[in-house]
Design an enzyme around this catalytic site. Sequence first.
Site, short mmCIF file in Angstrom:
data_model
loop_
_atom_site.label_atom_id
_atom_site.label_comp_id
_atom_site.label_asym_id
_atom_site.label_seq_id
_atom_site.Cartn_x
_atom_site.Cartn_y
_atom_site.Cartn_z
N ASP A 65 19.30 83.26 50.33
CA ASP A 65 18.21 84.07 49.79
C ASP A 65 17.44 83.16 48.83
O ASP A 65 17.98 82.76 47.80
CB ASP A 65 18.78 85.30 49.05
CG ASP A 65 17.67 86.16 48.45
OD1 ASP A 65 17.99 87.19 47.82
OD2 ASP A 65 16.48 85.81 48.61
N TRP A 69 21.94 90.25 42.82
CA TRP A 69 20.79 91.16 42.74
C TRP A 69 21.23 92.52 43.27
O TRP A 69 21.75 92.61 44.38
CB TRP A 69 19.64 90.59 43.55
CG TRP A 69 18.40 91.44 43.55
CD1 TRP A 69 17.77 91.98 42.46
CD2 TRP A 69 17.63 91.81 44.69
NE1 TRP A 69 16.66 92.67 42.86
CE2 TRP A 69 16.54 92.58 44.22
CE3 TRP A 69 17.74 91.57 46.06
CZ2 TRP A 69 15.57 93.11 45.07
CZ3 TRP A 69 16.77 92.09 46.92
CH2 TRP A 69 15.71 92.86 46.42
N LYS A 111 7.28 85.76 43.70
CA LYS A 111 7.28 85.17 42.37
C LYS A 111 6.55 83.84 42.33
O LYS A 111 5.69 83.62 41.48
CB LYS A 111 8.72 84.96 41.86
CG LYS A 111 9.41 86.26 41.52
CD LYS A 111 10.06 86.84 42.76
CE LYS A 111 10.80 88.12 42.42
NZ LYS A 111 11.57 88.63 43.55
C1 LIG Z 1 17.41 87.25 44.54
C2 LIG Z 1 16.28 88.12 44.98
N1 LIG Z 1 16.04 88.25 46.32
C3 LIG Z 1 15.04 89.02 46.78
C4 LIG Z 1 14.21 89.70 45.91
C5 LIG Z 1 13.13 90.56 46.56
O1 LIG Z 1 11.90 90.31 46.11
P1 LIG Z 1 10.63 90.74 47.02
O2 LIG Z 1 9.65 91.29 46.05
O3 LIG Z 1 11.06 91.76 48.04
O4 LIG Z 1 10.17 89.49 47.68
C6 LIG Z 1 14.42 89.62 44.50
C7 LIG Z 1 13.56 90.37 43.55
N2 LIG Z 1 13.92 90.54 42.35
C8 LIG Z 1 13.21 91.12 41.25
C9 LIG Z 1 12.31 92.30 41.58
C10 LIG Z 1 13.05 93.43 42.24
O5 LIG Z 1 14.14 93.80 41.80
O6 LIG Z 1 12.50 93.92 43.25
C11 LIG Z 1 14.20 91.51 40.12
O7 LIG Z 1 15.40 91.20 40.28
O8 LIG Z 1 13.73 92.03 39.11
C12 LIG Z 1 15.45 88.80 44.05
O9 LIG Z 1 15.69 88.64 42.74
#
Ligand SMILES: Cc1[nH+]cc(COP(=O)(O)O)c(/C=N/[C@@H](CC(=O)O)C(=O)O)c1O
Length: 402
Positions: free
Chosen positions: A214, A133, A250
Amino acid sequence: ISTWNAVPQGPPDAILGVTEAFKRDTSPKKMNLGVGAYRDDGGKPYVLTSVKKAERLMLEKNMDKEYAGITGVPSFTKAAGALAYGDNSPVIGEDRLAIAQSISGTGALRMGAEFFNAWYPHAKNIIVPNPTWGNHIPIMKNAGLSLEKYTYFDKQTNGLNIDGMLEDLHKAPKNTIVLLHACAHNPTGVDPTKEQWNEISKVMKEREHFSFFDMAYQGFASGDCTRDAYALRKFVDDGHQVVLAQSFAKNMGLYGERVGSFSIACADAEEKARVDSQLKIIIRPMYSNPPIHGAHIVSTVLNTPELKEEWLGEVKTMADRIITMRDKLRGHLENDFGSKKSWNHITDQIGMFCYSGMTPEQVEKIKSDWHVYLTQDGRISMAGISSANVKYLAEAIHNVTK
Ligand SMILES: Cc1[nH+]cc(COP(=O)(O)O)c(/C=N/[C@@H](CC(=O)O)C(=O)O)c1O
């Protein structure tokens, strides 16, 4: 001249910038396959019914708006820890899990990086999968850790290069911090099998590496929260002192509520108390204490049996819809346009994303010619696909890749 005269224009975020470009497109056929956020088959963001019911219950309770403690809403962190590690986990039973509510998964990752930077007793080196990511990299670097990548994705097979990964884990200096996606790897959708997780755990023990998990998609990968927590719980069983960044963005559709946790499996309750006190010292000058609304939603859902059951059904429904879209997209590509390429990776991969293998040029072309938006690395957020547009997408992918 203005004080900020020297401030340069920075690049748009690789993921969130795609949505900005998508919004500017006026074509009725446009598709946003960028940000990893779930949409239902009507292409609409989905607010879970279990979440709506929880909010109604909360309203009836006339709750106050007092500050939470620095480490957040206790009924939330307790329930979140049990969901991740398992109700019967020794780290919970022996009261040795230090856990703090975080600003979703991103906040948990940053809190963890800051904790390592402050207290890790070895070289502050972290290695992350190649690819990973995008935001992992600035999160870790901005917190002062040095960052390298370990082999993960195999371009030949569109799968996991387990030999390359194990070799890199072997080669890394002892006590390296290793970032591991617990399930639904982002961006590749490629997860180790249970046997491969066991091999990874063995090498990590031999090299005394530290596991930083993660878990942003628990339940969303396979549709089963227990199955998706296999790696985390296996590592705990194998005696690793894991740390975990957990997100409810999610799997409970709480994207904008920013609900997550950061946890550290400690040696015993006394150590947990010391670690907890240092987590507070990191959090207080960062944002003092976290937002309460989302945490109360998760706590209400997880602590009300019938709502938890309803939620588990909904997260399975979301996962199943993604799996259906994988089957349909592969089917159209293989049967409708005479594509000569292999597309099995579309259904072999798991979770929110499909690592399509499209090159940056093809990504550019599918955007300009077909109004399909995805990140430069060819990652497709599967939730942007519906039964109404899956055939159109297959036609677009076929035409830019043939
Ligand atoms: C692996 C991973 N870890 C943490 C997050 C953080 O998510 P949060 O909303 O802070 O709980 C995301 C979010 N991924 C998607 C959204 C983004 O990029 O913020 C994405 O990869 O599209 C991840 O894909």
